[in-house]
Write a protein that holds these residues in place. Structure first.
Motif, PDB file in Angstrom:
ATOM      1  N   PHE A  92      36.803   6.799  49.306  1.00 23.94           N
ATOM      2  CA  PHE A  92      38.184   6.360  48.897  1.00 23.94           C
ATOM      3  C   PHE A  92      39.409   7.100  48.916  1.00 23.94           C
ATOM      4  O   PHE A  92      40.516   6.498  49.295  1.00 23.94           O
ATOM      5  N   PHE A  93      39.276   8.493  48.919  1.00 23.29           N
ATOM      6  CA  PHE A  93      40.427   8.961  48.796  1.00 23.29           C
ATOM      7  C   PHE A  93      40.696   9.494  50.287  1.00 23.29           C
ATOM      8  O   PHE A  93      41.758  10.137  50.317  1.00 23.29           O
ATOM      9  N   GLY A  94      40.095   9.427  51.127  1.00 25.18           N
ATOM     10  CA  GLY A  94      40.388   9.661  52.564  1.00 25.18           C
ATOM     11  C   GLY A  94      40.359  10.809  52.989  1.00 25.18           C
ATOM     12  O   GLY A  94      39.447  11.750  52.551  1.00 25.18           O
ATOM     13  N   PRO A  95      40.755  11.350  54.289  1.00 26.13           N
ATOM     14  CA  PRO A  95      40.627  12.533  54.696  1.00 26.13           C
ATOM     15  C   PRO A  95      41.389  13.682  54.041  1.00 26.13           C
ATOM     16  O   PRO A  95      42.255  13.140  53.046  1.00 26.13           O
ATOM     17  N   HIS A 103      47.428   7.488  55.136  1.00 27.48           N
ATOM     18  CA  HIS A 103      46.428   7.103  54.108  1.00 27.48           C
ATOM     19  C   HIS A 103      46.655   7.814  52.669  1.00 27.48           C
ATOM     20  O   HIS A 103      45.840   7.894  51.694  1.00 27.48           O
ATOM     21  N   ALA A 104      47.769   8.584  52.571  1.00 26.24           N
ATOM     22  CA  ALA A 104      48.016   9.446  51.520  1.00 26.24           C
ATOM     23  C   ALA A 104      48.146   8.367  50.267  1.00 26.24           C
ATOM     24  O   ALA A 104      48.780   7.061  50.379  1.00 26.24           O
ATOM     25  N   LYS A 105      47.878   8.560  49.133  1.00 22.40           N
ATOM     26  CA  LYS A 105      48.104   7.813  47.834  1.00 22.40           C
ATOM     27  C   LYS A 105      49.270   8.344  47.034  1.00 22.40           C
ATOM     28  O   LYS A 105      48.941   9.291  46.124  1.00 22.40           O
ATOM     29  N   ASP A 125      42.470   0.431  54.199  1.00 19.92           N
ATOM     30  CA  ASP A 125      42.201  -0.250  55.551  1.00 19.92           C
ATOM     31  C   ASP A 125      41.318   0.368  56.398  1.00 19.92           C
ATOM     32  O   ASP A 125      40.672  -0.496  57.271  1.00 19.92           O
ATOM     33  N   TYR A 126      41.045   1.634  56.307  1.00 22.52           N
ATOM     34  CA  TYR A 126      39.720   2.170  57.095  1.00 22.52           C
ATOM     35  C   TYR A 126      38.334   2.004  56.753  1.00 22.52           C
ATOM     36  O   TYR A 126      37.795   1.989  57.588  1.00 22.52           O
ATOM     37  N   VAL A 127      38.374   1.114  55.761  1.00 25.57           N
ATOM     38  CA  VAL A 127      36.900   0.861  55.281  1.00 25.57           C
ATOM     39  C   VAL A 127      36.557  -0.425  56.070  1.00 25.57           C
ATOM     40  O   VAL A 127      37.267  -1.345  55.905  1.00 25.57           O
ATOM     41  N   GLU A 167      33.217   9.855  59.644  1.00 26.81           N
ATOM     42  CA  GLU A 167      34.678   9.518  60.612  1.00 26.81           C
ATOM     43  C   GLU A 167      35.872  10.232  59.943  1.00 26.81           C
ATOM     44  O   GLU A 167      36.699  10.476  60.783  1.00 26.81           O
ATOM     45  N   LEU A 168      35.960  10.031  58.597  1.00 24.31           N
ATOM     46  CA  LEU A 168      37.035  10.465  58.063  1.00 24.31           C
ATOM     47  C   LEU A 168      37.198  12.145  58.144  1.00 24.31           C
ATOM     48  O   LEU A 168      38.545  12.470  58.457  1.00 24.31           O
ATOM     49  N   TYR A 169      36.147  12.693  57.853  1.00 23.40           N
ATOM     50  CA  TYR A 169      36.202  14.244  57.759  1.00 23.40           C
ATOM     51  C   TYR A 169      36.128  14.743  59.185  1.00 23.40           C
ATOM     52  O   TYR A 169      36.399  16.034  59.455  1.00 23.40           O
ATOM     53  N   GLN A 170      35.434  14.189  60.184  1.00 28.14           N
ATOM     54  CA  GLN A 170      35.417  14.652  61.528  1.00 28.14           C
ATOM     55  C   GLN A 170      34.531  16.003  61.694  1.00 28.14           C
ATOM     56  O   GLN A 170      35.086  16.914  62.301  1.00 28.14           O
TER      57      GLN A 170
END
Length: 472
Positions: free
Chosen positions: A154-157, A167-169, A180-182, A244-247
């Motif tokens: 949920f918190f992203g990369p 994707h910053a909150k 939107d990446y989910v 995928e987020l962390y690569q």
């Protein structure tokens, strides 16, 4: 690194100074040692005495190192864990002490010669400075997450956790919508009242100099691998998103719940009471070591337990606004007398894993912390969820989605709840027809969460990946 066949490695573990972090790191350290690896586990003297128990058979493989915290302005004398802080506003000063003392101790360990030099450093989120320190000595680092994959996704990369990128909150509303990446439908997001609670402490720099989000970001970004306390059998879709987020490799290390073998000295009467109850009839209620509930909230919970008509066992902690010596603060007048025989209120430490494993316990009214979820599902108990802070709202949405638990109804604006809301959720899970479906689901998941063979295989797989990386 390790021996010639790669059969043994030496790892240093740095948990954050919270009971809910030290205990699972310790449980994992024991599981690592049982597979023949050496562990150096860092904590503070007070936490070592009250939390860390290493069986004699593993003493030669697990070295517990005491780290003394420096004096820090505003940090109370003797405060060595978040539970020792009278106010959440003091958390930044515990972080300052942790950063200072533990970074120095890690540097000393990394300079140790020969076989004492570690092969890997396994870090909690708070030790954001550790990857750079390890890299200076040519030692790889792995971020070991005690949070589930859904919450982390949920918190992203890392760049999003630092407040950068698309994707910053950067405002409250960002916390209330699914990113939107989910790539699949989900309700895993915060409610408005939760977003207000978490935004500033999670994403705004505090008096330690950085935000909680920044700590996560640097720990993840600087590590070569990410180990996560989860299982492909529970949230495979979220583990894929996280990779995928962390690569970089995201490897489930299992759930490693504590075994129900705790000493029950002082709780013999509690166990005798449980022995007299019908199988799977009792609700166990507990809200972790972090949440500081106010008297009004505890009174509402008490009245909800009473209104449910169900037998219950409550691991009760005094309210944050109670005065010294107010032993009944947070309980409605006459409450314990009215529920006498049907409900027990236990003060102080309780052997939670042991109680959850008792055959008469069928439900768990919980704050939805990942540790408690793990312990409850490992024992096959149905969950009633009352999230209070941190990742708990996200965990709760995930469990409701998977039809594993019921969330207590709350006011969407201020998060308040009523005794009726507590009672309704408890009866839905424990008494009504729908409860049978929950019972079936959690019984199935107990084979994922509570199966030692499965959990130990996850640890073996994780160490195989560490070894493969070390040989590159």
């Amino acid at each position: 690194m390790g021996d010639a066949d790669g059969c043994s490695m030496h790892v240093v573990m740095l948990p954050w100074l919270a009971f809910g972090h030290i205990l699972p790191f310790t449980e994992l350290a024991k599981r690592i040692a049982r597979q023949g690896h050496r562990v150096t586990l860092l904590s503070t003297p007070r936490n070592t005495r009250r939390l860390i128990r290493i069986p004699p058979a593993l003493a030669s493989l697990v070295r517990v190192v005491d780290v003394h915290l420096p004096r820090v302005e505003r940090l109370p004398e003797g405060a060595e864990a978040s539970i020792d802080l009278p106010s959440d506003a003091l958390r930044p000063y515990l972080r300052v002490a942790y950063d200072t003392a533990f970074s120095h101790k890690l540097s000393d360990i990394l300079r140790e010669p020969g076989p004492e030099r570690p092969d890997w450093v396994l870090i909690d989120y708070a030790a954001y400075w550790a990857p750079a320190a390890a890299a200076r000595h040519g030692v790889p680092c792995a971020f070991l997450s005690l949070f589930g994959a859904a919450a982390l996704s949920f918190f992203g990369p890392p760049e999003a956790l630092m407040g950068r990128g698309r994707h910053a909150k950067t405002n409250l509303e960002d916390l209330t919508v699914v990113p939107d990446y989910v790539p699949f439908p989900t309700t895993v997001a915060y409610r408005a009242f939760e977003a207000r609670e978490i935004f500033e402490p999670g994403l705004v720099p505090d008096d330690s100099g950085v935000s909680e989000g920044y700590r996560f970001a640097m720990a993840i970004q600087g590590s070569q691998l990410v180990g996560i306390r989860s299982s492909v059998g529970f949230e495979p879709e979220w583990l894929r998103v996280l990779g995928e987020l962390y690569q970089k490799p995201v490897i489930p290390v299992g759930l490693f719940p504590p075994p129900p073998t705790q000493d029950v000295a002082g709780h013999e009467a509690t166990l005798q009471w449980l022995n007299r109850q019908a199988p799977r009839s009792v609700v166990y209620a507990a809200f972790g070591s972090e949440a500081k509930l106010a008297s009004a909230q505890l009174q509402t919970i008490a009245l909800g337990l009473e209104a449910s008509g169900l037998p219950f066992l409550w691991a009760f902690r005094p309210p944050a606004d109670a005065g010294i010596g107010e032993g009944t603060a947070g309980l409605p007048e006459g409450f314990e007398e009215r529920v006498d025989g049907r409900g027990l209120v236990c003060r102080g430490w309780v052997p939670q894993a042991r109680l959850l494993a008792h055959e008469s316990v069928g439900g768990f009214l919980t704050h939805a912390g990942w540790n408690s979820i793990t312990e409850g599902l490992a024992r096959g108990v149905r969950l009633v969820l009352l999230p209070l802070m941190f990742d708990q709202g996200l965990n709760s949405r995930l469990l409701v989605e998977k039809k594993i638990g019921v969330e207590v109804e709350r006011d969407e604006d201020d998060g308040s709840f009523t005794p009726k809301d507590i009672a309704a959720a408890l009866r839905r899970v424990m008494v009504e027809d729908e409860g049978k479906e929950f019972g079936t689901k959690v019984k199935e998941l107990s084979e994922v969460f509570g199966n030692d063979e499965v959990n130990d295989q996850c640890v073996r797989d994780f160490f195989r990946r560490l070894l493969e990386y070390s040989k590159q």
